[in-house]
Write an enzyme that holds these catalytic residues in place. Sequence first.
Site, mmCIF file in Angstrom:
data_model
loop_
_atom_site.group_PDB
_atom_site.id
_atom_site.type_symbol
_atom_site.label_atom_id
_atom_site.label_comp_id
_atom_site.label_asym_id
_atom_site.label_seq_id
_atom_site.Cartn_x
_atom_site.Cartn_y
_atom_site.Cartn_z
ATOM 1 N N ARG A 248 14.654 -0.803 4.623
ATOM 2 C CA ARG A 248 13.561 -1.544 3.555
ATOM 3 C C ARG A 248 14.619 -1.800 1.745
ATOM 4 N NH1 ARG A 248 8.549 1.221 3.934
ATOM 5 N NH2 ARG A 248 8.691 -0.340 2.168
ATOM 6 N N LYS B 248 -0.772 8.147 3.957
ATOM 7 C CA LYS B 248 -0.864 6.413 3.435
ATOM 8 C C LYS B 248 -2.367 5.820 4.961
ATOM 9 C CE LYS B 248 3.373 5.077 3.353
ATOM 10 N NZ LYS B 248 4.697 3.700 3.273
ATOM 11 N N PRO C 152 0.392 -1.371 0.139
ATOM 12 C CA PRO C 152 0.693 -0.146 -0.137
ATOM 13 C C PRO C 152 0.897 1.334 -0.182
ATOM 14 C CG PRO C 152 -0.782 -1.404 1.343
ATOM 15 C CD PRO C 152 0.123 -2.244 1.106
ATOM 16 N N GLU C 153 0.338 2.172 -1.197
ATOM 17 C CA GLU C 153 1.330 3.265 -0.908
ATOM 18 C C GLU C 153 -0.273 4.839 -1.010
ATOM 19 O OE1 GLU C 153 5.128 4.130 -2.710
ATOM 20 O OE2 GLU C 153 5.369 1.919 -3.123
#
Length: 267
Positions: free
Chosen positions: A257, A51, A2-3
């Site tokens: 990340r 977000k 999800p962005e």
Amino acid sequence: MPEGDTVFRAARRLHTALAGKVLTRSDFRVPAFATLDLVGRTVDEVVPRGKHLLHRIGDLTIHSHLKMEGRWDVYAPGDRWRRPAHQARVVLDATGGGPGSAADVSTVGFTLGVLEVVPRDQESEVVGYLGPDLLGPDWDADLALANLTRDPERPIGLALLDQRVLAGLGNVYRNELCFLRGVLPTRPVREVHDPARVIALASRLILANRDRNARVTTGVDRPGRRFWVYGRAGKPCLRCGTPIRHGELGDSELTLRDTYWCPRCQT
Ligand SMILES: [Zn+2]
């Protein structure tokens, strides 16, 4: 993953399903809110903020965040859920009919990374720290640029993920943006040529994908061709043929990340 664009679409689906309707069921499956009952309240709106998702219901706001695995589904009452029930964190059913009418829609939040209910006038406590929202009515490219360049020694690949700088970018966009601007994610912000163009490109990319289901940064909507570098470790760069490199970048263990880059196109 999800962005901001995914969350924008989720908010729009939920808003269409719930806005103006009266809740006929509110089932919070997290201990802190297990006894909270919102039945009889009207959902005013569901809006994205970076977000984050905000269900505004009278004087309360449900704040949720999808994090890595979360999602919100919209069902007709009685539909079979697309995820196992034990992953459900909250169920909100609603009716557009009068008092006592049966629900005409059911919404379920699964494996939400954040789920809390706060007084609506205290929303700023949970989302007030966010920078300008790329898909929000308050989008402010100048403020985002000022935030981005405030810490000139910070690697650009970290600054772009920092939701206090600008809100809405996730790991796909930060990798793709660095490729498209020809800059290594580890390069300090002060060495990035024309950071205003990074901001402008971020806005263009996420807007272009706002209404699409398959995110594309290359302009080519075909499996394996949608991204320049993201998820393409070892594969040839679509521009120069050099194998794409893969590593991890973060301020700490917690923020590590996956990072992808072309060692030839990015310097
Ligand atoms: Zn290349």
